[in-house]
Design a protein around this motif. Structure first.
Motif, PDB file in Angstrom:
ATOM      1  N   ALA A 157       6.725   6.920  -1.422  1.00  0.00           N
ATOM      2  CA  ALA A 157       5.459   6.307  -0.998  1.00  0.00           C
ATOM      3  C   ALA A 157       4.999   5.259  -2.001  1.00  0.00           C
ATOM      4  N   PRO A 158       4.677   4.040  -1.552  1.00  0.00           N
ATOM      5  CA  PRO A 158       4.132   3.071  -2.498  1.00  0.00           C
ATOM      6  C   PRO A 158       2.688   3.432  -2.848  1.00  0.00           C
ATOM      7  N   ALA A 164       0.197   2.594  -9.986  1.00  0.00           N
ATOM      8  CA  ALA A 164       1.440   3.359  -9.826  1.00  0.00           C
ATOM      9  C   ALA A 164       1.948   3.863 -11.175  1.00  0.00           C
ATOM     10  N   ARG A 165       1.561   3.185 -12.269  1.00  0.00           N
ATOM     11  CA  ARG A 165       2.109   3.571 -13.581  1.00  0.00           C
ATOM     12  C   ARG A 165       1.216   4.526 -14.346  1.00  0.00           C
ATOM     13  N   HIS A 172      -6.595  -2.137  -7.122  1.00  0.00           N
ATOM     14  CA  HIS A 172      -6.060  -3.115  -8.068  1.00  0.00           C
ATOM     15  C   HIS A 172      -5.512  -4.297  -7.294  1.00  0.00           C
ATOM     16  N   ARG A 173      -5.448  -5.432  -7.948  1.00  0.00           N
ATOM     17  CA  ARG A 173      -5.042  -6.665  -7.278  1.00  0.00           C
ATOM     18  C   ARG A 173      -3.529  -6.857  -7.241  1.00  0.00           C
ATOM     19  N   ALA A 174      -2.813  -6.298  -8.209  1.00  0.00           N
ATOM     20  CA  ALA A 174      -1.379  -6.592  -8.327  1.00  0.00           C
ATOM     21  C   ALA A 174      -0.530  -5.526  -7.635  1.00  0.00           C
ATOM     22  N   PHE A 175       0.620  -5.972  -7.102  1.00  0.00           N
ATOM     23  CA  PHE A 175       1.555  -5.061  -6.442  1.00  0.00           C
ATOM     24  C   PHE A 175       2.953  -5.359  -6.963  1.00  0.00           C
ATOM     25  N   SER A 176       3.618  -4.341  -7.471  1.00  0.00           N
ATOM     26  CA  SER A 176       4.967  -4.516  -8.007  1.00  0.00           C
ATOM     27  C   SER A 176       5.892  -3.488  -7.373  1.00  0.00           C
ATOM     28  N   THR A 182       0.782  -0.679  -6.191  1.00  0.00           N
ATOM     29  CA  THR A 182      -0.320  -1.356  -6.884  1.00  0.00           C
ATOM     30  C   THR A 182      -0.329  -0.949  -8.361  1.00  0.00           C
ATOM     31  N   VAL A 183      -0.636  -1.934  -9.205  1.00  0.00           N
ATOM     32  CA  VAL A 183      -0.686  -1.688 -10.653  1.00  0.00           C
ATOM     33  C   VAL A 183      -1.959  -2.301 -11.225  1.00  0.00           C
TER      34      VAL A 183
END
Ligand SMILES: [Zn+2]
Length: 250
Positions: A157-158, A164-165, A172-176, A182-183
């Protein structure tokens, strides 16, 4: 050799000689199984058209050696293929559902009831209309909802809200993809994307089955969410494939 009975969805059919077929079926209780269906092409075959991709069938099988069972009886419960084949968008979405189901069941005979139910649910939503009292959904949304839920069942699951970390509370704005979703700003790796909040919101809606807001989403939001879902799935499937040769050599 043991005889068993199960229901399942036919994922794939391969030729075996002139008249026989090897069918790959995701069953309700025995996981993914492969079986020989003899004489499928004969006019008066006992199986008729029931062993085709997209068919929900009730099967009786002999448990064979070497992972290949033998179909002794097949009764069609629902044939989704006929309704899908005339609509390119629905057919390709359905094909992606079947392929993903096969790829996510790495081991044969590993029970995966939740995945089986997701596959049946996705096919019903793709066909929709008068059948099963399920409204026909947008095929792209059905596919992405299936992929998100199937990845969740498979343990991939994302993260869509918290980091995620480090687990910092989102949004959160960023996705890796390599980081797992999301990170937060502190954990954000190089190359992370900055998707629109609406795209992440759509992914949450699809995962939770909130169809009303999902179907009200903008086309560009759907495209962005689809891209993230596909990238996340691809990354996990490629890692699965990369690890396979290592396992076989040892
Ligand atoms: Zn973090």
């Amino acid at each position: 050799m043991a005889l068993y009975r199960d229901e399942g969805v036919v994922l794939r059919v391969q030729k075996l000689g002139e008249a026989d077929r090897i069918v790959t079926v995701l069953t309700r209780t025995h996981g993914r199984v492969r079986a020989v269906a003899k004489g499928v092409r004969r006019t008066r075959s006992r199986f008729g058209a029931s062993v085709e991709p997209f068919s929900h069938v009730d099967l009786q099988l002999w448990e064979g050696k070497g992972g290949l069972d033998v179909v002794t009886q097949a009764d069609s419960l629902m044939s989704y293929g006929r309704d899908l084949v005339g609509d390119y968008g629905r057919y390709t979405a359905g094909t992606a559902v079947l392929e993903t189901a096969e790829r996510l069941t790495a081991e044969e005979r590993e029970p995966s009831l939740r995945l089986f139910l997701l596959v049946v649910g996705a096919l019903r939503a793709l066909v929709g209309g008068g059948r099963d009292d399920v409204p026909a959904r947008d095929p792209g949304l059905v596919l992405d909802a299936f992929l998100l839920r199937a990845m969740t069942v498979a343990g991939y699951a994302p993260a869509l809200e918290d980091c995620a970390r480090c687990g910092a509370t989102g949004p959160h704005r960023a996705f890796s993809v390599p980081a797992g979703g999301t990170v937060c700003a502190a954990c954000r790796p190089a190359g992370a994307a900055s998707p629109a909040p609406a795209a992440l919101g759509l992914m949450v809606d699809l995962l939770e089955g909130s169809w009303e807001p999902a179907e009200a989403s903008e086309p560009r939001t759907r495209r962005e969410a689809s891209g993230l879902v596909a990238a996340h799935l691809q990354w996990h499937l490629e890692r699965g494939l990369r690890s396979l040769p290592l396992v076989e050599r040892t």
